[in-house]
Design a protein around this motif. Structure first.
Motif, PDB file in Angstrom:
ATOM      1  N   THR A  67      72.136  62.538 -18.966  1.00  0.00           N
ATOM      2  CA  THR A  67      70.817  61.927 -18.857  1.00  0.00           C
ATOM      3  C   THR A  67      70.116  62.498 -17.644  1.00  0.00           C
ATOM      4  O   THR A  67      70.661  62.475 -16.533  1.00  0.00           O
ATOM      5  CB  THR A  67      70.924  60.397 -18.707  1.00  0.00           C
ATOM      6  N   LEU A  68      68.912  63.021 -17.835  1.00  0.00           N
ATOM      7  CA  LEU A  68      68.127  63.620 -16.757  1.00  0.00           C
ATOM      8  C   LEU A  68      67.173  62.593 -16.160  1.00  0.00           C
ATOM      9  O   LEU A  68      66.460  61.890 -16.881  1.00  0.00           O
ATOM     10  CB  LEU A  68      67.322  64.807 -17.279  1.00  0.00           C
ATOM     11  N   ILE A  69      67.158  62.529 -14.825  1.00  0.00           N
ATOM     12  CA  ILE A  69      66.258  61.634 -14.110  1.00  0.00           C
ATOM     13  C   ILE A  69      65.409  62.468 -13.155  1.00  0.00           C
ATOM     14  O   ILE A  69      65.865  62.858 -12.073  1.00  0.00           O
ATOM     15  CB  ILE A  69      67.032  60.556 -13.315  1.00  0.00           C
ATOM     16  N   GLY A  70      64.188  62.772 -13.552  1.00  0.00           N
ATOM     17  CA  GLY A  70      63.268  63.506 -12.690  1.00  0.00           C
ATOM     18  C   GLY A  70      62.516  62.544 -11.791  1.00  0.00           C
ATOM     19  O   GLY A  70      61.926  61.570 -12.275  1.00  0.00           O
ATOM     20  N   VAL A  71      62.553  62.808 -10.475  1.00  0.00           N
ATOM     21  CA  VAL A  71      61.969  61.882  -9.507  1.00  0.00           C
ATOM     22  C   VAL A  71      60.807  62.574  -8.802  1.00  0.00           C
ATOM     23  O   VAL A  71      61.012  63.444  -7.936  1.00  0.00           O
ATOM     24  CB  VAL A  71      63.019  61.414  -8.482  1.00  0.00           C
ATOM     25  N   SER A  72      59.586  62.214  -9.161  1.00  0.00           N
ATOM     26  CA  SER A  72      58.414  62.830  -8.542  1.00  0.00           C
ATOM     27  C   SER A  72      58.259  62.344  -7.108  1.00  0.00           C
ATOM     28  O   SER A  72      58.624  61.212  -6.766  1.00  0.00           O
ATOM     29  CB  SER A  72      57.155  62.497  -9.337  1.00  0.00           C
ATOM     30  N   GLY A  73      57.728  63.204  -6.255  1.00  0.00           N
ATOM     31  CA  GLY A  73      57.523  62.841  -4.863  1.00  0.00           C
ATOM     32  C   GLY A  73      58.795  62.755  -4.053  1.00  0.00           C
ATOM     33  O   GLY A  73      58.787  62.237  -2.931  1.00  0.00           O
ATOM     34  N   ALA A  74      59.893  63.253  -4.596  1.00  0.00           N
ATOM     35  CA  ALA A  74      61.170  63.243  -3.889  1.00  0.00           C
ATOM     36  C   ALA A  74      61.667  64.669  -3.739  1.00  0.00           C
ATOM     37  O   ALA A  74      61.212  65.586  -4.429  1.00  0.00           O
ATOM     38  CB  ALA A  74      62.201  62.400  -4.629  1.00  0.00           C
ATOM     39  N   SER A  75      62.614  64.855  -2.861  1.00  0.00           N
ATOM     40  CA  SER A  75      63.167  66.181  -2.641  1.00  0.00           C
ATOM     41  C   SER A  75      64.627  66.212  -3.087  1.00  0.00           C
ATOM     42  O   SER A  75      64.964  65.709  -4.155  1.00  0.00           O
ATOM     43  CB  SER A  75      63.004  66.575  -1.169  1.00  0.00           C
ATOM     44  N   HIS A  76      65.484  66.730  -2.245  1.00  0.00           N
ATOM     45  CA  HIS A  76      66.884  66.932  -2.584  1.00  0.00           C
ATOM     46  C   HIS A  76      67.641  65.607  -2.561  1.00  0.00           C
ATOM     47  O   HIS A  76      67.434  64.769  -1.699  1.00  0.00           O
ATOM     48  CB  HIS A  76      67.482  67.890  -1.550  1.00  0.00           C
TER      49      HIS A  76
END
Length: 485
Positions: free
Chosen positions: A425-434
């Motif tokens: 499951t992919l969780i893309g987190v906008s406004g975040a980095s590493h």
């Protein structure tokens, strides 16, 4: 065949005092920390009986009920100490708090890092930092770094240390020895950055021992980032620039960040900033700015840092380099261990560097395109077997986080990782980095639910409701203060 070889290795956990620094009295008892040594074969491919010791810690899980499947945390790097970097910060670490809920947390220093044996050129990191601080021309700096690694290799050969015993696959085999020594039948893997590569290889080598996997900013074996990091860095800073430009208040306050960054780097490269007996070049400033951008907790300060540096705030530039310019920004660091692993696993890179320079010429600087290849040919020649670089195929439940600003493991790496993982499951987190697993309640709750029932469908609806990042307009000096608690 691999599992049979692993099964032949029997080890025990030998308890030893943790000797943690800068923790209050009773800290270890309060958190149920047990430290110790586990012996592993020096070379898993030989049966000569020689062994080295790994430094391991087990932290008691929180709550009234503790489950039998602990979490093994696999740190990034490679070359970064884990135990001493994490144990003293259990009370403020959101990641550790989440991973310890109802489960013990196991930490270990990968061989050649932290307190684990063998000690690989412990003076090398200081020597490389001293070379970088001289403000030399790129070619001259490259030659001195190459000489430092050549001296390191000569000393290791004198000590009888085989760099061939250091690899991602070796770490995976070490982990299985640790698992059995700790009396664990099955565990959950939580990994960040380079540590995700170790976790992915473990999914190939010993899948039966793994209940679930969390990959917090993955670095898969089939990643294009293996060959060079310039493209990832350039893309990460470009994403920050785009987000700032999309916010009227940020755009009005900071303007064109990409242009300002390039002008600042070029100015420092042409006229290095004198700081006592050190000279700060554009390369050094970029190296120091990267840790600020790579941390999800501090990426909000990047526009402010670029803007102030561009305006000529030399004291700020000095503070940033002092805080983040060394190799130990993330804990005690062993460049010898890191290069022993990365050199054969990255392959030939000169053409990749040349390609990256065309895209991001200022960020790439004037380092010779073949710098990495020449260094590796001297220090750790040869390439890993091609099968290691293939995508990992597995049905182990896997949760994959990636951040939109990440200058280390770009978004494409997350998608490359998931290609052959049938339960990913992919969780893309906008406004975040590493490493964005615990940037807020939404991302944390997803990980919490996954660990509880990794084979269930994951509710990701909160991701779409997250607010845009609020870039900082002040607070940078406080962040960089050496007296900051």
């Amino acid at each position: 065949m691999i599992l049979a070889a692993l099964a032949a290795t029997v080890a025990t956990f030998q308890s030893a005092p943790c000797r943690l620094e800068n923790v209050p009295a009773g800290y270890e008892k309060k958190h149920g920390i047990e430290c110790g040594w586990i012996s592993v074969p020096r070379d898993h491919g030989k049966t000569d009986g020689k062994s080295i010791r790994l430094w391991v810690a087990r932290v008691r899980g929180t709550g009234t009920a503790r489950l039998a499947d602990p979490v093994l945390y696999i740190n990034g790097g490679p070359g970064i100490a884990t135990v001493d970097s994490m144990l003293p910060h259990l009370e403020e670490s959101q990641s550790a708090a989440l991973l310890r809920e109802g489960r013990d947390l196991i930490l270990f220093d990968q061989r050649g890092s932290g307190r684990s044996e063998e000690r690989l050129c412990p003076d090398l990191a200081g020597r490389l930092n001293e070379i970088a601080s001289q403000g030399l021309a790129p070619a001259g700096q490259s030659e001195r770094e190459l000489a430092a690694f050549a001296d390191c290799k000569a000393s290791l050969e004198t000590e009888g240390i085989n760099l061939g015993a250091y690899s991602t696959r070796t770490t995976v085999r070490d982990m299985d020895v640790i698992r059995r020594a700790m009396g664990v039948e099955q565990w959950n893997l939580a990994a960040i950055s380079y540590g995700t590569l170790v976790a992915l290889d473990a999914m190939r080598v010993s899948p039966g021992s793994i209940r679930s996997v969390i990959l917090n900013s993955p670095y898969p074996p089939n990643s294009a980032s293996w060959a060079e990091q310039i493209t990832a860095v350039g893309a990460g800073f470009a994403a920050i620039d785009r987000e700032c430009a999309a916010q009227p208040s940020c755009r009005a306050r900071f303007g064109a960040l990409g242009m300002k960054l390039e002008e600042t780097l070029a100015r420092l490269e042409n006229t290095p900033l004198q700081d006592g007996d050190k000279r700060i070049t554009g390369r050094q400033f970029m190296k120091a700015l990267w840790p600020l951008a790579v941390r999800s907790a501090t990426v909000k300060y990047v526009p402010l840092a670029i803007d102030r540096a561009h305006s000529g705030d030399t004291e700020l530039v000095k503070k940033i380099v002092a805080a983040f310019g060394g190799g130990g920004s993330f804990g005690d660091y062993s460049p010898a261990q890191a290069h022993a692993i990365m050199c054969p696993e990255s392959g030939r890179t000169a053409e990749w560097f040349a390609r990256a320079r065309e895209r991001y010429p200022v960020i790439a600087g004037q380092d010779p395109d073949d710098r990495w290849d020449r260094l590796c040919a001297t220090f750790r020649p040869g390439f890993v077997e091609a099968s290691f670089l293939a995508p990992v195929e597995s049905d182990i439940p896997t949760l994959i986080y990636f951040g939109s600003f990440d200058p280390a493991t770009p978004e494409i790496d997350a998608y490359q990782t998931a290609r052959l993982l049938s339960r990913a499951t992919l969780i893309g987190v906008s406004g975040a980095s590493h490493g964005p697993m615990v940037v807020d309640a939404c991302t944390s709750d997803i990980a919490r639910s996954f660990l509880a029932t990794p084979r269930a469908n994951i509710d990701r609806t909160c991701i779409a409701r997250r607010s845009a990042i609020a870039f900082a307009t002040d607070g940078l000096d406080e962040l960089l203060s050496p007296n900051k608690e």
